[in-house]
Scaffold this motif. Sequence first.
Motif, PDB file in Angstrom:
ATOM      1  N   GLY A 681      56.602  -9.929  36.872  1.00  0.00           N
ATOM      2  CA  GLY A 681      55.936  -9.009  35.958  1.00  0.00           C
ATOM      3  C   GLY A 681      56.845  -8.530  34.847  1.00  0.00           C
ATOM      4  O   GLY A 681      58.075  -8.519  34.975  1.00  0.00           O
ATOM      5  N   SER A 682      56.232  -8.114  33.745  1.00  0.00           N
ATOM      6  CA  SER A 682      56.981  -7.586  32.598  1.00  0.00           C
ATOM      7  C   SER A 682      56.608  -6.119  32.392  1.00  0.00           C
ATOM      8  O   SER A 682      55.449  -5.805  32.112  1.00  0.00           O
ATOM      9  CB  SER A 682      56.682  -8.378  31.329  1.00  0.00           C
ATOM     10  N   LEU A 683      57.602  -5.247  32.547  1.00  0.00           N
ATOM     11  CA  LEU A 683      57.412  -3.817  32.333  1.00  0.00           C
ATOM     12  C   LEU A 683      57.861  -3.479  30.914  1.00  0.00           C
ATOM     13  O   LEU A 683      58.975  -3.809  30.513  1.00  0.00           O
ATOM     14  CB  LEU A 683      58.241  -3.016  33.337  1.00  0.00           C
ATOM     15  N   VAL A 684      56.983  -2.819  30.150  1.00  0.00           N
ATOM     16  CA  VAL A 684      57.308  -2.382  28.797  1.00  0.00           C
ATOM     17  C   VAL A 684      57.294  -0.855  28.809  1.00  0.00           C
ATOM     18  O   VAL A 684      56.242  -0.242  29.029  1.00  0.00           O
ATOM     19  CB  VAL A 684      56.303  -2.922  27.759  1.00  0.00           C
ATOM     20  N   ALA A 685      58.464  -0.247  28.590  1.00  0.00           N
ATOM     21  CA  ALA A 685      58.593   1.208  28.671  1.00  0.00           C
ATOM     22  C   ALA A 685      58.963   1.767  27.307  1.00  0.00           C
ATOM     23  O   ALA A 685      59.935   1.315  26.687  1.00  0.00           O
ATOM     24  CB  ALA A 685      59.640   1.605  29.707  1.00  0.00           C
ATOM     25  N   TYR A 686      58.187   2.746  26.852  1.00  0.00           N
ATOM     26  CA  TYR A 686      58.382   3.350  25.541  1.00  0.00           C
ATOM     27  C   TYR A 686      59.018   4.732  25.648  1.00  0.00           C
ATOM     28  O   TYR A 686      58.717   5.507  26.556  1.00  0.00           O
ATOM     29  CB  TYR A 686      57.035   3.512  24.822  1.00  0.00           C
ATOM     30  N   ARG A 687      59.895   5.033  24.728  1.00  0.00           N
ATOM     31  CA  ARG A 687      60.405   6.373  24.450  1.00  0.00           C
ATOM     32  C   ARG A 687      60.861   7.092  25.724  1.00  0.00           C
ATOM     33  O   ARG A 687      61.741   6.622  26.418  1.00  0.00           O
ATOM     34  CB  ARG A 687      59.365   7.156  23.664  1.00  0.00           C
ATOM     35  N   ASP A 688      60.253   8.226  26.059  1.00  0.00           N
ATOM     36  CA  ASP A 688      60.728   9.006  27.203  1.00  0.00           C
ATOM     37  C   ASP A 688      60.582   8.271  28.524  1.00  0.00           C
ATOM     38  O   ASP A 688      61.237   8.638  29.511  1.00  0.00           O
ATOM     39  CB  ASP A 688      59.994  10.352  27.273  1.00  0.00           C
ATOM     40  N   ALA A 689      59.763   7.258  28.578  1.00  0.00           N
ATOM     41  CA  ALA A 689      59.650   6.461  29.802  1.00  0.00           C
ATOM     42  C   ALA A 689      60.964   5.761  30.118  1.00  0.00           C
ATOM     43  O   ALA A 689      61.226   5.413  31.282  1.00  0.00           O
ATOM     44  CB  ALA A 689      58.525   5.437  29.672  1.00  0.00           C
ATOM     45  N   ILE A 690      61.803   5.554  29.106  1.00  0.00           N
ATOM     46  CA  ILE A 690      63.115   4.938  29.317  1.00  0.00           C
ATOM     47  C   ILE A 690      63.951   5.809  30.248  1.00  0.00           C
ATOM     48  O   ILE A 690      64.675   5.305  31.120  1.00  0.00           O
ATOM     49  CB  ILE A 690      63.833   4.727  27.971  1.00  0.00           C
ATOM     50  N   LYS A 691      63.860   7.118  30.099  1.00  0.00           N
ATOM     51  CA  LYS A 691      64.613   8.028  30.963  1.00  0.00           C
ATOM     52  C   LYS A 691      64.158   7.878  32.413  1.00  0.00           C
ATOM     53  O   LYS A 691      64.971   7.926  33.345  1.00  0.00           O
ATOM     54  CB  LYS A 691      64.422   9.473  30.495  1.00  0.00           C
ATOM     55  N   TRP A 692      62.848   7.688  32.607  1.00  0.00           N
ATOM     56  CA  TRP A 692      62.354   7.498  33.970  1.00  0.00           C
ATOM     57  C   TRP A 692      62.858   6.179  34.545  1.00  0.00           C
ATOM     58  O   TRP A 692      63.260   6.115  35.715  1.00  0.00           O
ATOM     59  CB  TRP A 692      60.830   7.536  33.989  1.00  0.00           C
ATOM     60  N   VAL A 693      62.862   5.120  33.736  1.00  0.00           N
ATOM     61  CA  VAL A 693      63.377   3.820  34.188  1.00  0.00           C
ATOM     62  C   VAL A 693      64.830   3.956  34.609  1.00  0.00           C
ATOM     63  O   VAL A 693      65.252   3.425  35.642  1.00  0.00           O
ATOM     64  CB  VAL A 693      63.217   2.769  33.067  1.00  0.00           C
ATOM     65  N   ASN A 694      65.606   4.680  33.816  1.00  0.00           N
ATOM     66  CA  ASN A 694      67.012   4.902  34.137  1.00  0.00           C
ATOM     67  C   ASN A 694      67.172   5.683  35.437  1.00  0.00           C
ATOM     68  O   ASN A 694      67.933   5.317  36.326  1.00  0.00           O
ATOM     69  CB  ASN A 694      67.679   5.670  32.986  1.00  0.00           C
ATOM     70  N   LYS A 695      66.437   6.782  35.528  1.00  0.00           N
ATOM     71  CA  LYS A 695      66.561   7.669  36.682  1.00  0.00           C
ATOM     72  C   LYS A 695      66.112   7.001  37.972  1.00  0.00           C
ATOM     73  O   LYS A 695      66.645   7.262  39.056  1.00  0.00           O
ATOM     74  CB  LYS A 695      65.744   8.943  36.425  1.00  0.00           C
ATOM     75  N   SER A 696      65.126   6.111  37.858  1.00  0.00           N
ATOM     76  CA  SER A 696      64.580   5.450  39.043  1.00  0.00           C
ATOM     77  C   SER A 696      65.379   4.217  39.444  1.00  0.00           C
ATOM     78  O   SER A 696      65.030   3.547  40.423  1.00  0.00           O
ATOM     79  CB  SER A 696      63.123   5.046  38.785  1.00  0.00           C
TER      80      SER A 696
END
Length: 839
Positions: A681-696
């Motif tokens: 799968g391809s996850l596309v994360a925008y703006r503040d979602a990047i912080k969630w990707v990092n934190k998770s």
Amino acid sequence: MKKTTTLLALLWISFFGYAQTDASYYLPSDHEYDTTIPTPQSVLGFNVGDWHVSHDKLAEYMKELAQASERISIENRGTTYEGRPLLLLTITSPKNHKNIDQIQKQHMMLSEPEGQSLDLSAMPTIVYQGFSIHGNEPSGANAGLMVAYHLAASQNASVAELLQDVVVLFDPSYNPDGLQRFSQWANTHKSNILNPDSNDREYTEAWPRGRTNHYWFDMNRDWLPVQLPESKVRIQSFTEWLPNILTDHHEMGTNATFFFQPGIQSRVNPLTPKMNQTLTREIGNFHAEALNKIGSLYYTEESYDDFYYGKGSTYPDVNGSIGILFEQASSRGHIQESDNGVLTFPFTIRNQFNTALSTLKAAKNMRIKLLNYQRTFYSDALKEASQSKQKSIVFGNSKDPATAYRLAEILKRHKIQVHSLAKNSTVKGKRYAKEASYVVPLNQKKSKLIHAMFDTQTKFKDSLFYDISAWTFPLSFNVNYSFEKSIALAGSEIKTLAIADDKAIEQSSYAYLLEGHGYYTPKFLYTLLDAGIRIKVGLKPFSIEGNSYDYGSLMIPVANQNMNSEMLHKKISETASGLMLTIRSVSTGLTEGIDLGSRNFETLKKPSVAVLVGDGVRSYDAGEIWHLMDTQYEIPVTKIDVRQLNRIDLSRYTHLIIPSYSGSLLNSSTKKIESWIKTGGSLVAYRDAIKWVNKSDLAKVELKSFKREATGVAFDQKDNYRGAQNIGGAIFNTDIDRSHPINFGIEQSTLPIFRNSRIFIEADKQSYNNPIRYTKKPLLSGYISKEQMKLLKGSVPFKHVRKGRGNIILLTDNTNFRAYWYGTNKVFANTLFYANFMR
């Protein structure tokens, strides 16, 4: 004019004493009313303010009113996305109605040179009154019921005299879909015993709330881009009349009072004449008088500004009109506690009602001033344009005629004169093709509006902005453009803009080729892929049969398709119709460069896309993605609520898009998402979602930041200091690697990007992993602080991370901002079709 008034007799009342409110609460006590004119209560079945009016009931009443009153005519100008009528009432004296076409024609002459000799003494002023562009700010639309009734039914001589001197263009609901959505929420949660406790569910709307339209757009930002159906008819009405005053009735926080313009003077757009603010202030005196009379608190020249011309209260300012913003403290339901006491819905309606009438009183009393100001505005604009060295603007994109066409379409909606390009030309090293370029003469009455749309600005009096600080349209569309000192490039004026006839596609027995530059390429690709047609993308440039093909060019082989060559040709031709794409047939696979059978041609897979919505997700961003895919690309998108994600089988989707997101609701889905990515799968994360990707720990990217250390900043200036660090919305330049799939279809080696976030990703040590990178001097237009600029320089707005067989794509900036950033829509589309080739 004093900025506040003493609280004389505020009707903030205890909920224990709340009772149904009849019409006498709103209407002047010294007026008699025509009993043959239906009251709102007689049609709605309840008194105004007892319930929130739904749009269907609002429309029903307006139609009944128009049928009963010779002072009112009504027209339906179109429909919303949800099929609701976009009504406009014309309210004036019966005598004026008989001569309305002549009144309109004469009024429009004020904007023309021949209008200088017009006698203003008998001309009425034109006032456009509009309500509740944010659907969950309903006091305006509900007040409109009483305003329309008052103007239709009052038998007081003052109203008859007013309607002889004023023509009212009455827009009862700027946002029918949002108003309907919110009225249902508020009415569903209304108790028999009204409860002002702000913790009650009535005052906490469910996502996405009623502020926005069907696709979750804030329509009070669309007056300039004009991308939505509600805006299109509204701007058409505005440009056909050029009203002297336009009002925009809003609501603000419950603990506030009432605001009317002028706004903060240091933030007035420099294109707005000073006389505009002088007249706005004089009109404000009428509002102050009306609110003083009923004892309502208010303020002015604070909080709000007149900078961005895409709002209802500022768009008129660059068109020779006076825009007026009203902001009423919101009950957000029927009754709510506030710092000023218990705030009732009827009270909010009454303030809006009284300022609507004070606007009309000002329009009557200032009639000659307002008419003369408008005439002077346009004569001065023409004089300035004739004296300027800049005579025209040429713009276009030789390989993407659709994008240039859509920009020209916006200009035409604003009644800006647009010409064809006389011949193929090269200007300052940029090639302009006749069929894909346009010329805008600057010596025309809308010259100020043209400059508002095409100019850049990087120096400002103030560092705070209520909205964005830059919106330069040729940058948002990523078209070449140039200010020219003559009109030599201009061909004939385009009276009616129309898409050129499709070029016939020759049937091939071998393959079809097209470059990926065309704006509607994603729509073309998805339609064919959905039909089972095999398509390949070229990862490197090549030339064949005298034509060059760029990175990301597309090839449709004829052999081994699921249909014969005749049917394939027909399908390709039908799909390409109206998309302004150049598709060529070829008879050989031999090229100069990669041959058509090369391993450097990769087979595309049909994307199956899900977008995350619900609590924590920024609804604007999600709506822009939904709107783009649904209305432009016509690619189905599944909207998955955050709370339902754990119950969803993600294996059916190739892409999961997380718009800007914050919160913890996604945390329980981290392992599920990670497993899905690893399997392809391809996850596309925008703006503040990047912080969630990092934190998770789905991916780790290095983010840049700085610590605020205020020196010499006084306590009463701390908010200004903090606000100056915001990037409210500016345009920046990037260098791009055109060989990277994220940039397929972008013709130039630089790309303007819109940014309104403070997320900065460090560039990778390997240059090939930085296909989009902010330049050393990135600011093209707008405001950014020195501290934020240091972080931005050399950072990257795009990051690709491999994970198992899948991809994580991070985008710090909104590529789909407000539906008019056509230039970066390609970046988003490329994540859908080319993610697997970025590895």
